[in-house]
Design a protein around this motif. Structure first.
Motif, PDB file in Angstrom:
ATOM      1  N   GLY A 247       0.800  -1.223   0.000  1.00  0.00           N
ATOM      2  CA  GLY A 247       0.000   0.000   0.000  1.00  0.00           C
ATOM      3  C   GLY A 247       0.829   1.268   0.000  1.00  0.00           C
ATOM      4  N   LYS A 248       0.191   2.350   0.482  1.00  0.00           N
ATOM      5  CA  LYS A 248       0.815   3.670   0.423  1.00  0.00           C
ATOM      6  C   LYS A 248       1.402   4.121   1.756  1.00  0.00           C
ATOM      7  CE  LYS A 248      -2.182   5.453  -3.264  1.00  0.00           C
ATOM      8  NZ  LYS A 248      -3.142   6.523  -3.641  1.00  0.00           N
ATOM      9  N   ASN A 249       0.620   4.020   2.815  1.00  0.00           N
ATOM     10  CA  ASN A 249       1.037   4.558   4.113  1.00  0.00           C
ATOM     11  C   ASN A 249       0.833   3.516   5.209  1.00  0.00           C
ATOM     12  OD1 ASN A 249       1.364   7.526   3.284  1.00  0.00           O
ATOM     13  ND2 ASN A 249      -0.727   7.079   2.638  1.00  0.00           N
ATOM     14  N   ALA A 250       1.821   3.377   6.072  1.00  0.00           N
ATOM     15  CA  ALA A 250       1.724   2.380   7.140  1.00  0.00           C
ATOM     16  C   ALA A 250       2.366   2.892   8.420  1.00  0.00           C
ATOM     17  CB  ALA A 250       2.386   1.071   6.713  1.00  0.00           C
ATOM     18  N   PHE A 251       1.704   2.587   9.529  1.00  0.00           N
ATOM     19  CA  PHE A 251       2.241   2.861  10.856  1.00  0.00           C
ATOM     20  C   PHE A 251       2.126   1.561  11.636  1.00  0.00           C
ATOM     21  CE2 PHE A 251       2.245   3.900  15.257  1.00  0.00           C
ATOM     22  CZ  PHE A 251       2.936   5.085  15.413  1.00  0.00           C
ATOM     23  N   PHE A 252       3.271   0.977  11.983  1.00  0.00           N
ATOM     24  CA  PHE A 252       3.288  -0.297  12.701  1.00  0.00           C
ATOM     25  C   PHE A 252       3.975  -0.139  14.047  1.00  0.00           C
ATOM     26  CE2 PHE A 252       3.501  -1.531   8.178  1.00  0.00           C
ATOM     27  CZ  PHE A 252       2.394  -2.359   8.100  1.00  0.00           C
ATOM     28  N   PHE A 253       3.444  -0.814  15.064  1.00  0.00           N
ATOM     29  CA  PHE A 253       4.193  -1.045  16.298  1.00  0.00           C
ATOM     30  C   PHE A 253       4.638  -2.494  16.200  1.00  0.00           C
ATOM     31  CE2 PHE A 253       4.717   0.968  20.556  1.00  0.00           C
ATOM     32  CZ  PHE A 253       5.543   0.013  21.089  1.00  0.00           C
ATOM     33  N   THR A 254       5.922  -2.739  16.065  1.00  0.00           N
ATOM     34  CA  THR A 254       6.409  -4.075  15.736  1.00  0.00           C
ATOM     35  C   THR A 254       6.561  -4.963  16.972  1.00  0.00           C
ATOM     36  OG1 THR A 254       8.780  -3.640  15.941  1.00  0.00           O
ATOM     37  CG2 THR A 254       7.724  -2.989  13.883  1.00  0.00           C
TER      38      THR A 254
END
Length: 380
Positions: A247-254
């Motif tokens: 996709g285009k935009n991602a915010f992950f807490f890994t």
């Protein structure tokens, strides 16, 4: 007239529906959102929920440019005949009087809905918002039928937004298209199989957002989650899996262990440099530990050159609204990520350039936060 009054009036006959369509219209950019009750234990304590079904209230809300207005509530019950007695029992508890206001009548909806729904109707004496009570066997049918009905009646955008509990995903149709999905937070870890099965049947067109919902394992590499254009999720993935995102935009807490974190993010950067991915705009990863100097091992970097790019990145609105948990108040929308620093300032970022097409990305690290912006415009 209020929207909820117009909606109820439309149930009277097809002639009334036609008249409403001719005389009343919501602006096309003002769409509807279905929101389902939270399973947050803090709210159960505050509002003294009587049993599991009492917290499963659903709402249809119209969004007037983020000025939400509730249109109708609905609940599911085992029996409409026993409903009045159930409310009486609840009212024996004095602290429930405000939470369960009830003035009810029996009605049968006669409209262009696919089926004729037998239900019981009550009104909140303070707000006037109607609550419709249905039998539980309509759980999979009614919400989506109501949404389609309102889109047609008020001639608004067909895009559907939803706020729901992933644990309740079995209550909804086998296949459903949702523009933006916001998931309630939970203090308990959710079975990852439930999430995998849900993403198999749900077509999420634009955004998935959840701030504090944990899974008891990581999402698989071949999950359809990775194809959602905008993601904002918490502890569902490992950094090594970020190469799966299309996709285009991602915010992950890994979920990464400290010894693997920097190596996996280094592998992600190298993967992007050697790929043909032209979709990615923003990648943010928050971790439990700081990144080490090995983040850029084997990667050529340069410092900011004002002749090559601006000092600040402009993030698109598509990832600009997320669902946040507020203690004692439940989930609310926020317009930003809550960073205590200017994360769009790229004057201190490291720039990397992909040789195959000259695409530039800026990478900045702030303690345990990794941010990557891809510059899709050319600058002279």
């Amino acid at each position: 007239m209020e929207l909820n009054e117009i909606l109820l009036l439309s149930f009277c006959s097809k002639r009334v529906q036609k008249s409403i369509k001719e005389q009343f219209k919501i602006e096309p950019n003002e769409g509807f959102r279905i929101t389902c009750g939270t399973d947050c234990p803090e709210l159960f304590t505050v509002h003294h929920c009587y049993d599991l079904d009492d917290r499963k209230i659903l709402e249809l809300i119209v969004d007037h440019k983020e000025n939400d207005k509730k249109v109708i509530n609905w609940r599911y019950v085992d029996s409409l005949e026993n409903l009045h007695r159930r409310i009486q029992i609840l009212r024996e508890f004095k602290f429930l009087e405000d939470w369960y206001p009830y003035k009810g009548v029996n009605i049968q909806l006669k409209s262009e809905l696919i089926v004729r729904f037998k239900c019981r109707l009550s009104f909140d004496p303070k707000s006037g918002i109607p609550t419709v009570y249905f039998m539980k066997d309509l759980m999979k049918k009614w919400p989506m039928e109501l949404h389609k009905y309102c889109v047609d009646l008020f001639r608004t955008t067909p895009d559907l937004e939803m706020i729901m509990n992933l644990n309740d995903s079995s209550d909804f149709p086998e296949s459903q298209t949702i523009k933006d999905l916001y998931l309630h937070n939970s203090c308990k870890s959710l079975n990852v199989t439930i999430a995998e099965e849900f993403f198999e049947k749900a077509n999420i067109q634009n955004k998935l957002s959840t701030k504090r919902l944990r899974l008891d394992g990581a999402i698989s590499d071949d999950s359809k989650l990775w194809d959602i254009p905008n993601l904002y999720i918490f502890c569902w993935v490992y950094a090594r899996q970020l190469t799966r995102f299309t996709g285009k935009n991602a915010f992950f807490f890994t979920r990464d262990l400290p010894q693997n974190l920097t190596k996996n993010m280094n592998a992600f950067l190298k993967h992007w440099l050697n790929s043909t991915n032209t979709n990615l705009e923003t990648m943010m990863a928050v971790t439990y530990r700081r990144f080490t100097e090995e983040l850029f091992d084997g990667i050529q970097t340069s410092r900011w050159d004002p002749n090559k790019r601006p000092a600040r990145y402009v993030i698109k609105e598509s990832l600009g609204r997320v669902l946040e948990h507020h203690s004692g108040e439940g989930d609310k929308f926020a317009k930003d990520f809550g960073f205590k620093f200017d994360y769009l300032d790229c004057t201190d970022a490291f720039d990397i350039v992909r040789e195959s097409d000259g695409l530039m990305a800026s990478v900045k690290v702030r303690n345990s936060i990794f941010i990557m912006f891809v510059w899709h415009s050319t600058f002279s």
